[in-house]
Design a protein around this motif. Structure first.
Motif, mmCIF file in Angstrom:
data_model
loop_
_atom_site.group_PDB
_atom_site.id
_atom_site.type_symbol
_atom_site.label_atom_id
_atom_site.label_comp_id
_atom_site.label_asym_id
_atom_site.label_seq_id
_atom_site.Cartn_x
_atom_site.Cartn_y
_atom_site.Cartn_z
ATOM 1 N N PRO A 225 3.254 -92.199 107.655
ATOM 2 C CA PRO A 225 4.336 -92.876 106.921
ATOM 3 C C PRO A 225 4.698 -92.124 105.654
ATOM 4 N N ASP B 84 7.425 -94.016 100.525
ATOM 5 C CA ASP B 84 8.160 -95.276 100.413
ATOM 6 C C ASP B 84 7.747 -96.263 101.503
ATOM 7 N N GLN B 85 7.589 -95.763 102.735
ATOM 8 C CA GLN B 85 7.169 -96.629 103.825
ATOM 9 C C GLN B 85 5.783 -97.206 103.562
ATOM 10 N N ILE C 89 16.068 -104.018 105.289
ATOM 11 C CA ILE C 89 15.460 -102.768 105.738
ATOM 12 C C ILE C 89 16.457 -101.862 106.451
ATOM 13 N N VAL D 90 18.210 -98.897 101.908
ATOM 14 C CA VAL D 90 17.903 -97.641 102.603
ATOM 15 C C VAL D 90 19.131 -96.724 102.622
ATOM 16 N N SER E 64 16.052 -96.393 109.662
ATOM 17 C CA SER E 64 14.639 -96.657 109.361
ATOM 18 C C SER E 64 13.981 -97.556 110.402
ATOM 19 N N THR F 239 10.332 -97.728 109.782
ATOM 20 C CA THR F 239 9.938 -98.674 108.742
ATOM 21 C C THR F 239 9.882 -100.084 109.303
ATOM 22 N N SER G 148 14.682 -93.372 114.893
ATOM 23 C CA SER G 148 15.083 -93.124 113.505
ATOM 24 C C SER G 148 15.861 -91.823 113.367
#
Length: 432
Positions: free
Chosen positions: A84, A87-88, A132, A142, A146, A149, A371
């Motif tokens: 990850p 940020d994730q 998200i 974002v 994502s 995420t 993604s």
């Protein structure tokens, strides 16, 4: 008093009056019908509250951009790396703490009551779960696609409790669908509600109540802008202020946006074996106006991304099983030694760990490709098959390892077993 205010008062008043009448009735006790009757009135009352809430909230575009805003694909690293990002990891840490401190302690009560506590839903909304997949330009958090995420967040939530996780994630499925496939009018009309301080209850409904359901062979039909059909196991449907619904058209299956304050929308309670905290209900549509969302190709992507979300939920719950049975078999003694000293027990625990890592690998790979805007249909199919089969097996093995304790509600494994059975059945409801 306005019509809206009278409707709000009547919806709430009727529910309270019926509950009071039920409480005084002895007949329902004689026939053992108190719980089913109270459940039916509870759902009807929630529908009244939903109607009142929908009347007080009006979706309207304040300003409309010239074109829909779309998130760009995530940048690939050129190497196979599922670590990850910073940020994730930061977001997952926050969600994992929420799952451990809030969802896990409330899980048994939510399962029994068949509803997630409103305070839990409010707390989950404060985490920004509905943001998200919403671009920053539209009030989200974002700047690129994502899906990964979303998978990490769903996995972390399900480690606390899958039923409540589905209830918390239901609105984000709608905001994600509108972000990914909505036109400029739909984005301007609906997304501000999901990025504000009061996130509306909403649901993505694809599943229909029939055996061997195929999401690409729908019986719910769109004709002349009106929907007719039945959707099954829809989370928080009784309080929903917005639906995204899959329906058949002459060109193929498509998504439609439906505001449920139309008289043709009927909500019925649909008690289930698992995911009870998600307040699953049946949505009946009779000549309900609906607006198309996206294309036929977008519908296929929606099905895949939804299945990816369910795989993520399976990962979190399967991890919860492993984390629970490992110390149990090490501390539980039989014949003067821990039962983990028996090869049959040790191998069963080891197999849970092995299969869990395989499930995680294929799920993360599918999410990473989604993604990056790469084809991911094959990877989702593999993840769905593995998570559905091995998830159910892990739930079964968890109950087996606890013996008699696995059969009673004193231990959470029986609830995880019931929830994991949903992975191979559910369609829609969540979206990453």
């Amino acid at each position: 008093m306005s019509l809206q205010e009278r409707t709000r008062r009547d919806a709430i008043g009727v529910g309270v009056a019926l509950l009071n009448k039920l409480a005084r009735s002895r007949t329902i006790d004689r026939f053992g019908l108190r719980k089913p009757a109270e459940r039916a009135v509870f759902e009807a009352t929630k529908t009244g509250f939903r109607t009142a809430g929908a009347l007080s909230r009006r979706f309207a575009a304040v300003s409309k951009p010239a074109a829909p805003t779309r998130l760009p694909a995530a940048r690939g690293t050129g190497r196979f790396d599922l670590t990850p990002t910073e940020d994730q990891q930061m977001m997952v840490d926050v969600v994992r703490e929420f799952a451990a401190d809030v969802l896990r302690p409330a899980a048994a009560a939510a399962d029994t009551a068949c509803v997630t506590d409103p305070s839990v839903l409010e707390s989950s909304a404060e985490l920004g779960l509905s943001l998200i997949e919403v671009p920053e330009d539209l009030g989200g958090i974002v700047t690129e696609r994502s899906a990964m995420t979303g998978v990490l967040v769903a996995e972390a939530l399900a480690h606390g409790d899958m039923g409540q996780a589905v209830a918390c994630l239901a609105p984000s499925a709608v905001s994600t669908a509108i972000s990914l496939w909505g036109d400029e009018t739909q984005q301007a009309t609906y997304l501000p509600a999901f990025t504000g301080s009061s996130v509306p209850a909403a649901a993505l409904a694809l599943l229909e109540p029939r055996a061997l359901f195929d999401p690409f062979e729908l019986t719910t039909r769109s004709t002349g802008g009106l929907l007719n059909g039945v959707k099954s196991l829809v989370p928080r449907a009784a309080e929903a202020e917005l639906f995204v619904i899959g329906a058949r058209t002459d060109a193929g299956p498509r998504l439609f946006v439906v505001e449920p304050d139309h008289p043709g929308v009927t909500i019925e309670a649909e008690p289930s074996m698992g995911l009870r905290a998600a307040s699953l209900s049946r949505v009946i549509l009779a000549d309900v106006p609906a607006v198309p969302l996206g294309t036929v190709e977008d519908y296929a992507e929606c099905v895949r991304l939804s299945r990816l979300g369910w795989c993520a939920l399976a990962l979190g719950t399967a991890r919860a099983v492993l984390d629970y049975v490992t110390p149990y078999v090490n501390s539980r003694e039989a014949f003067g030694e821990p039962i983990s000293h028996r090869q049959s027990v040790a191998f069963m625990v080891a197999n849970i760990g092995i299969e869990l890592e395989g499930m995680k690998l294929v799920t993360y790979r599918a999410a990473s490709r989604a993604s990056q805007g790469l084809p991911f249909a094959r990877e989702v199919a593999l993840a769905r098959r593995l998570c559905a089969e091995q998830g159910m097996r892990i739930g079964t093995d968890g109950v087996q390892l606890l013996g008699g304790h696995g059969f009673v509600k004193e231990h959470p494994v029986e609830r995880w077993y019931r929830d994991l059975r949903a992975i191979g059945v559910m369609e829609g409801a969540v979206l990453v």
